[in-house]
Design a protein around this motif. Structure first.
Motif, PDB file in Angstrom:
ATOM      1  N   ASN A 135       0.842  -1.204   0.000  1.00  0.00           N
ATOM      2  CA  ASN A 135       0.000   0.000   0.000  1.00  0.00           C
ATOM      3  C   ASN A 135       0.880   1.259   0.000  1.00  0.00           C
ATOM      4  O   ASN A 135       2.119   1.172  -0.067  1.00  0.00           O
ATOM      5  N   ALA A 136       0.229   2.406   0.108  1.00  0.00           N
ATOM      6  CA  ALA A 136       0.944   3.688  -0.002  1.00  0.00           C
ATOM      7  C   ALA A 136       2.058   3.820   1.046  1.00  0.00           C
ATOM      8  O   ALA A 136       3.076   4.471   0.788  1.00  0.00           O
ATOM      9  N   ALA A 137       1.876   3.203   2.216  1.00  0.00           N
ATOM     10  CA  ALA A 137       2.897   3.304   3.268  1.00  0.00           C
ATOM     11  C   ALA A 137       4.145   2.501   2.906  1.00  0.00           C
ATOM     12  O   ALA A 137       5.272   2.985   3.048  1.00  0.00           O
ATOM     13  N   HIS A 138       3.963   1.280   2.406  1.00  0.00           N
ATOM     14  CA  HIS A 138       5.128   0.479   1.978  1.00  0.00           C
ATOM     15  C   HIS A 138       5.882   1.214   0.864  1.00  0.00           C
ATOM     16  O   HIS A 138       7.114   1.281   0.858  1.00  0.00           O
ATOM     17  N   LEU A 139       5.117   1.739  -0.091  1.00  0.00           N
ATOM     18  CA  LEU A 139       5.743   2.399  -1.247  1.00  0.00           C
ATOM     19  C   LEU A 139       6.507   3.649  -0.822  1.00  0.00           C
ATOM     20  O   LEU A 139       7.602   3.923  -1.322  1.00  0.00           O
ATOM     21  N   ALA A 140       5.934   4.388   0.151  1.00  0.00           N
ATOM     22  CA  ALA A 140       6.598   5.617   0.601  1.00  0.00           C
ATOM     23  C   ALA A 140       7.934   5.291   1.278  1.00  0.00           C
ATOM     24  O   ALA A 140       8.922   6.008   1.093  1.00  0.00           O
ATOM     25  N   LEU A 141       7.990   4.208   2.062  1.00  0.00           N
ATOM     26  CA  LEU A 141       9.249   3.856   2.739  1.00  0.00           C
ATOM     27  C   LEU A 141      10.318   3.436   1.723  1.00  0.00           C
ATOM     28  O   LEU A 141      11.506   3.742   1.897  1.00  0.00           O
ATOM     29  N   ALA A 142       9.891   2.757   0.664  1.00  0.00           N
ATOM     30  CA  ALA A 142      10.852   2.375  -0.386  1.00  0.00           C
ATOM     31  C   ALA A 142      11.380   3.634  -1.088  1.00  0.00           C
ATOM     32  O   ALA A 142      12.577   3.751  -1.383  1.00  0.00           O
ATOM     33  N   ARG A 143      10.489   4.582  -1.307  1.00  0.00           N
ATOM     34  CA  ARG A 143      10.902   5.857  -1.944  1.00  0.00           C
ATOM     35  C   ARG A 143      11.889   6.599  -1.045  1.00  0.00           C
ATOM     36  O   ARG A 143      12.906   7.124  -1.513  1.00  0.00           O
ATOM     37  N   LEU A 144      11.612   6.634   0.260  1.00  0.00           N
ATOM     38  CA  LEU A 144      12.506   7.333   1.186  1.00  0.00           C
ATOM     39  C   LEU A 144      13.917   6.728   1.120  1.00  0.00           C
ATOM     40  O   LEU A 144      14.916   7.450   1.023  1.00  0.00           O
ATOM     41  N   GLU A 145      13.976   5.407   1.168  1.00  0.00           N
ATOM     42  CA  GLU A 145      15.281   4.738   1.135  1.00  0.00           C
ATOM     43  C   GLU A 145      16.044   5.090  -0.148  1.00  0.00           C
ATOM     44  O   GLU A 145      17.226   5.428  -0.119  1.00  0.00           O
ATOM     45  N   ALA A 164       7.459  -3.695  -2.486  1.00  0.00           N
ATOM     46  CA  ALA A 164       7.329  -2.239  -2.703  1.00  0.00           C
ATOM     47  C   ALA A 164       8.665  -1.646  -3.140  1.00  0.00           C
ATOM     48  O   ALA A 164       8.721  -0.498  -3.575  1.00  0.00           O
ATOM     49  N   GLY A 165       9.757  -2.424  -2.998  1.00  0.00           N
ATOM     50  CA  GLY A 165      11.058  -1.939  -3.469  1.00  0.00           C
ATOM     51  C   GLY A 165      12.072  -1.650  -2.383  1.00  0.00           C
ATOM     52  O   GLY A 165      13.169  -1.180  -2.676  1.00  0.00           O
ATOM     53  N   SER A 166      11.746  -1.933  -1.109  1.00  0.00           N
ATOM     54  CA  SER A 166      12.723  -1.707  -0.039  1.00  0.00           C
ATOM     55  C   SER A 166      13.866  -2.719  -0.163  1.00  0.00           C
ATOM     56  O   SER A 166      13.630  -3.907  -0.369  1.00  0.00           O
ATOM     57  N   LYS A 167      15.098  -2.221  -0.005  1.00  0.00           N
ATOM     58  CA  LYS A 167      16.271  -3.105  -0.173  1.00  0.00           C
ATOM     59  C   LYS A 167      16.960  -3.382   1.158  1.00  0.00           C
ATOM     60  O   LYS A 167      17.260  -4.515   1.486  1.00  0.00           O
ATOM     61  N   GLY A 168      17.235  -2.326   1.926  1.00  0.00           N
ATOM     62  CA  GLY A 168      17.935  -2.523   3.206  1.00  0.00           C
ATOM     63  C   GLY A 168      16.967  -2.992   4.257  1.00  0.00           C
ATOM     64  O   GLY A 168      16.702  -2.312   5.241  1.00  0.00           O
ATOM     65  N   LEU A 169      16.421  -4.190   4.063  1.00  0.00           N
ATOM     66  CA  LEU A 169      15.284  -4.658   4.853  1.00  0.00           C
ATOM     67  C   LEU A 169      15.689  -5.829   5.745  1.00  0.00           C
ATOM     68  O   LEU A 169      16.320  -6.780   5.278  1.00  0.00           O
ATOM     69  N   ILE A 170      15.329  -5.748   7.004  1.00  0.00           N
ATOM     70  CA  ILE A 170      15.625  -6.841   7.938  1.00  0.00           C
ATOM     71  C   ILE A 170      14.307  -7.439   8.425  1.00  0.00           C
ATOM     72  O   ILE A 170      13.505  -6.755   9.066  1.00  0.00           O
ATOM     73  N   HIS A 171      14.081  -8.701   8.108  1.00  0.00           N
ATOM     74  CA  HIS A 171      12.884  -9.420   8.576  1.00  0.00           C
ATOM     75  C   HIS A 171      13.208 -10.073   9.909  1.00  0.00           C
ATOM     76  O   HIS A 171      13.588 -11.239   9.960  1.00  0.00           O
ATOM     77  N   VAL A 182       7.127  10.968   4.903  1.00  0.00           N
ATOM     78  CA  VAL A 182       8.218  10.808   3.925  1.00  0.00           C
ATOM     79  C   VAL A 182       8.374  12.088   3.099  1.00  0.00           C
ATOM     80  O   VAL A 182       9.493  12.564   2.864  1.00  0.00           O
ATOM     81  N   GLU A 183       7.258  12.649   2.706  1.00  0.00           N
ATOM     82  CA  GLU A 183       7.269  13.913   1.955  1.00  0.00           C
ATOM     83  C   GLU A 183       7.997  14.999   2.759  1.00  0.00           C
ATOM     84  O   GLU A 183       8.819  15.740   2.223  1.00  0.00           O
ATOM     85  N   GLU A 184       7.690  15.035   4.039  1.00  0.00           N
ATOM     86  CA  GLU A 184       8.308  16.002   4.964  1.00  0.00           C
ATOM     87  C   GLU A 184       9.834  15.794   5.022  1.00  0.00           C
ATOM     88  O   GLU A 184      10.603  16.747   5.000  1.00  0.00           O
ATOM     89  N   MET A 185      10.257  14.527   5.090  1.00  0.00           N
ATOM     90  CA  MET A 185      11.686  14.220   5.196  1.00  0.00           C
ATOM     91  C   MET A 185      12.431  14.595   3.913  1.00  0.00           C
ATOM     92  O   MET A 185      13.588  15.028   3.953  1.00  0.00           O
TER      93      MET A 185
END
Ligand code: NAD
Length: 236
Positions: A69-79, A104-111, A231-234
């Protein structure tokens, strides 16, 4: 406010709620109508492996059918954009076992609690990407034994990559907790570790979490709205 370079983000089940995946304690201590002791402990698995396999097979099918969703996508964009601008690091630690951050595209991800899309062989210790079912006792592709279990960290087991997480926490200027109730340790203790090193602590959640008083700031609402706005703010 001191300049923010390194960001550590912790996510929980709440970030995937708007993708249609149910959270866990938000209702009455049940996960998809099952008691945690039955489906998320080694003892539960030893008692009734068929029930546990059926449970995670259903969670895997559900997660694979869901969309970020929009939250997952925003975190990937931030990274991505934080790295492009060489502003510092973004480390994303998730308690979720779905694969929505990755898709969503996040790479530096720790499960830290494992992944539904992975199977772990109790006989030879190998791990395999796994999209199918486990209830039918498939052979481990590495050793051939029918000893695969969901690669999920159950209660009483050690979460993954803790040294890496604490190392990133020590370097963090900002700690952000998203969609987590703050009831499951050790993740629930990250906010205090972050405060100890002087990081600013921000909580984004539908309701105040159990450790809410440790955060410098809490924003209440749906992750699908709060996270893209933050994310927009950051990046702005
Ligand atoms: P939790 O279910 O205990 O808490 C979820 C939190 O998210 C609650 O505080 C709730 O108020 C909040 N929330 C609900 N909807 C939200 C929304 N739309 N936007 C923002 N916040 C929202 O989750 P937890 O703290 O992650 O602990 C649950 C454990 O169960 C984890 O260890 C995890 O492995 C497992 N789990 C994973 C998933 C998943 O992978 N998606 C789903 C359920 C449970």
């Amino acid at each position: 406010m001191a300049q923010i370079r390194n960001i550590l983000i912790l996510t929980g089940a709440g970030i995937s709620a708007e993708s249609g995946i149910r959270t866990f304690r938000a209702s009455d201590g049940l996960w998809e109508d099952h008691r945690i002791e039955d489906v998320a402990t080694p003892e539960g698995f030893a008692r009734d492996p068929v029930l546990v396999h059926r449970f995670y097979d259903a969670r895997r099918t559900g997660a694979l059918a869901a969309q970020p969703n929009a939250a997952h996508l925003a975190l990937a964009r931030l990274e991505r954009e934080w790295a492009q601008a060489a502003r510092g690091s973004v480390t994303l630690v998730t308690q979720n076992v779905d694969d929505l951050h990755g898709r969503a595209g996040s790479k530096g991800l720790i499960h830290m609690h494992g992944e539904l899309a992975s199977a772990w062989c109790a006989a030879c210790d190998a791990r395999h990407r796994w999209m199918g079912t486990l209830i039918d006792a498939p052979a481990c592709p590495a050793c051939g034994k029918a000893a695969l279990r969901p690669d999920i960290v159950w209660f009483g087991e050690m979460p993954y990559r803790m040294e890496e997480i604490y190392a990133a926490l020590r370097e963090a200027d900002l700690f952000v907790s998203i969609g987590t109730s703050g009831a499951v340790y050790p993740a629930a203790g990250f906010v205090r570790a972050a405060r100890e090193v002087g990081a600013r602590c921000l909580e984004l959640n539908l309701e105040r979490s159990e450790g809410s008083r440790w955060f410098h700031e809490t924003r209440l609402g749906m992750a699908g709205q709060l996270v893209p706005a933050w994310v927009e703010e950051m990046l702005g």
